[in-house]
Design an enzyme around this catalytic site. Structure first.
Site, PDB file in Angstrom:
ATOM      1  CD  GLU A  95      -1.553  39.509 -31.601  1.00  0.00           C
ATOM      2  OE1 GLU A  95      -0.776  38.356 -31.453  1.00  0.00           O
ATOM      3  OE2 GLU A  95      -2.246  39.244 -32.545  1.00  0.00           O
ATOM      4  CD  GLU A 146      -0.336  36.370 -27.325  1.00  0.00           C
ATOM      5  OE1 GLU A 146      -0.551  35.836 -28.793  1.00  0.00           O
ATOM      6  OE2 GLU A 146      -1.737  37.443 -26.836  1.00  0.00           O
TER       7      GLU A 146
END
Ligand code: BG6
Length: 469
Positions: free
Chosen positions: A174, A368
């Site tokens: 991320e 995810e």
């Protein structure tokens, strides 16, 4: 004429993803020293402290010792891919050593071989919110250029050692969170209350872009069969109203997310960012050659996490309730929320996939996705998590629609297939797993693993390659 794809491709990857610090525990074992994750008293919302009574990551679910049984359960569910991260401080405990810690390296070698034996390809996040704490204490965060060298030493060591064992490498988890408060701590070792914060965060991002490009080069040179990917947190953005100001605010918010994958995949800073930097008085220090490096070594594919969409307004005085447990944005009145206030929006995932594919035309991978929820163990020992099945089913259906739309989606790793410590709140009770772990928020419990109802369900989804949802 070309026809549309009817379902998931035959070689689709199905599996699950965890992060080292949220699962392994054993935080001082076999030479490991603390990482940035280990001073989070109760997740990133709980603040950074050196004197707390309890740190959830220190013990986590003890995956360091239980990985064989846990990977066997993933194998039983039919996973053909497993994503985890390598805790940097197992390999270079302070980050400054010239040579690696063999015990740490051996642990991951054994674990990856075990995953392979259980039928899983391994995908590794090189840096998943786990920077050596010593480096941050001594050198500040990633806005200090010295981190590029420390990181590349780590990358060279692990890519060389795990050549042939790891197929996919993600350079930073991320990466866009490097410029998000308070996750800049996790992503770049920058204290959220630092002065000049935005300047520091974007300078850190620049160093991560250079590091990511050089890591990609290294991965290709050392293991030509392996692929290097970007990993971003994607939240589909909607304007709060059709007022032009709201639409503009939504576009600006999207660009703040896209900035990172734009640089990593296109190989240059997008023109829109310069005006933003100018208005915010942000000055990026680049060294000679940085732009050439970023240009020469873009990523091979794009991966992302998707949990929710968000609503953006130009005027936060709008009469809308702010989401709780969320970092930014407003409540979407048309969508339900989780117990932690996260918007549930499967159609947003279809939009995300289409937006990302339209923009990059690169293979995509959802690394995810899942539902953080409270589970109850019934008197007969079962866990009936129909809410999780519904959440995942709707998202997998949306993925299938996106594939029919023409998106080149290669795989799906659900988040936390076994319950792990929440990154945001440090809770065990925020459970994502299809496998329950008997531990509470204070680490009490037997640690016993129990298959939830969703286990059988996901197993069947995988067996049917997403035909039976
Ligand atoms: C992602 C992170 O942002 O979200 C994971 O990569 C994290 O590390 C996941 O666990 C879910 O968030 P949380 O706060 O519910 O654990």
């Amino acid at each position: 004429m070309k026809t549309t794809r009817k379902g998931f491709p035959d070689n689709f990857y199905w599996g699950g993803a965890i992060a080292a610090n949220q699962a392994e525990g054993a935080y001082r074992e076999d030479g490991k020293l603390p990482s940035t994750a280990d001073i989070k008293a109760r997740g990133f919302f709980g603040g950074l402290r050196r004197d707390a009574d309890y740190y959830p990551t220190h013990k986590a679910i003890d995956f360091y010792h239980t990985y064989k049984e846990d990977l066997a359960l993933f194998g039983e569910a039919g996973f053909n891919i497993f994503r985890t991260s390598i805790n940097w401080t197992r390999v270079f405990p302070t980050g400054e050593e010239t040579g690696p810690n063999e015990k740490g390296l051996q642990f991951y070698e054994d674990m990856f071989k075990e995953a392979n034996r259980n039928g899983m390809t391994v995908m590794i996040t090189i840096s998943h919110y786990e920077t050596p704490l010593n480096l941050v204490d001594k050198f500040g965060g990633w806005d200090n250029r010295i981190f590029i060298d420390f990181y590349l030493k780590f990358v060279k060591t692990i890519v060389t050692r795990y050549k042939g064992l790891v197929k996919f490498w993600l350079t930073f988890n991320e990466i866009g969170n490097t410029a998000v408060i308070p996750i800049c701590w996790d992503a770049a070792g920058i204290y959220p209350d630092s002065e000049n914060l935005e300047q520091r965060m974007y300078q850190a991002a620049h160093h991560q872009f250079v590091a990511s490009a050089l890591a990609t080069k290294m991965i290709h040179e050392i293991d030509p069969k392996a692929k290097a990917g970007a990993m971003i947190a994607y939240k589909t953005v909607y304007p709060y109203t059709c007022k032009v100001e709201d639409v503009k605010a939504a576009e600006a918010a999207k660009r703040k997310e896209y900035f990172f994958s734009d640089v990593q995949s296109r190989g240059y800073y997008p023109s829109y960012i310069w005006r933003y930097f100018e208005e915010k008085n942000i000055h990026i220090r680049m060294e000679r050659g940085d732009e050439e490096i970023i240009k020469a070594f873009p990523v091979d594919f794009i991966t992302f996490s998707y949990y929710r969409s968000r609503v953006v307004s130009a005027d936060y005085e709008e009469p809308a309730e702010k989401t709780s447990g969320s970092l930014e944005g407003l409540v979407n009145p048309y969508l339900p929320k989780t117990d932690w206030g996260w918007t549930i929006d499967p159609e947003g995932l279809r939009l995300a996939l289409n937006e990302l594919y339209d923009r990059y035309q690169l293979p995509l991978f959802i690394v995810e996705n899942g539902l953080g929820a409270k589970d109850t163990v019934e008197a007969d020992g079962s866990i009936r998590d129909t809410y999780r099945i519904e959440y995942m089913a709707a998202h997998i259906q949306a993925m299938k629609e996106a594939v029919k739309d023409g998106v080149d989606l290669r795989g799906y790793t659900m988040w936390g297939p076994i319950d792990i410590v929440s990154n945001g709140t440090g809770q065990m009770s925020k459970r994502y797993g299809i496998i329950y772990v008997d531990l509470d928020d204070d680490g009490n419990g037997t640690g016993k693993r129990i298959k939830k109802e969703s286990f059988e369900w996901y197993k069947n989804v995988i067996k049917s390659n997403g035909e039976i949802i």
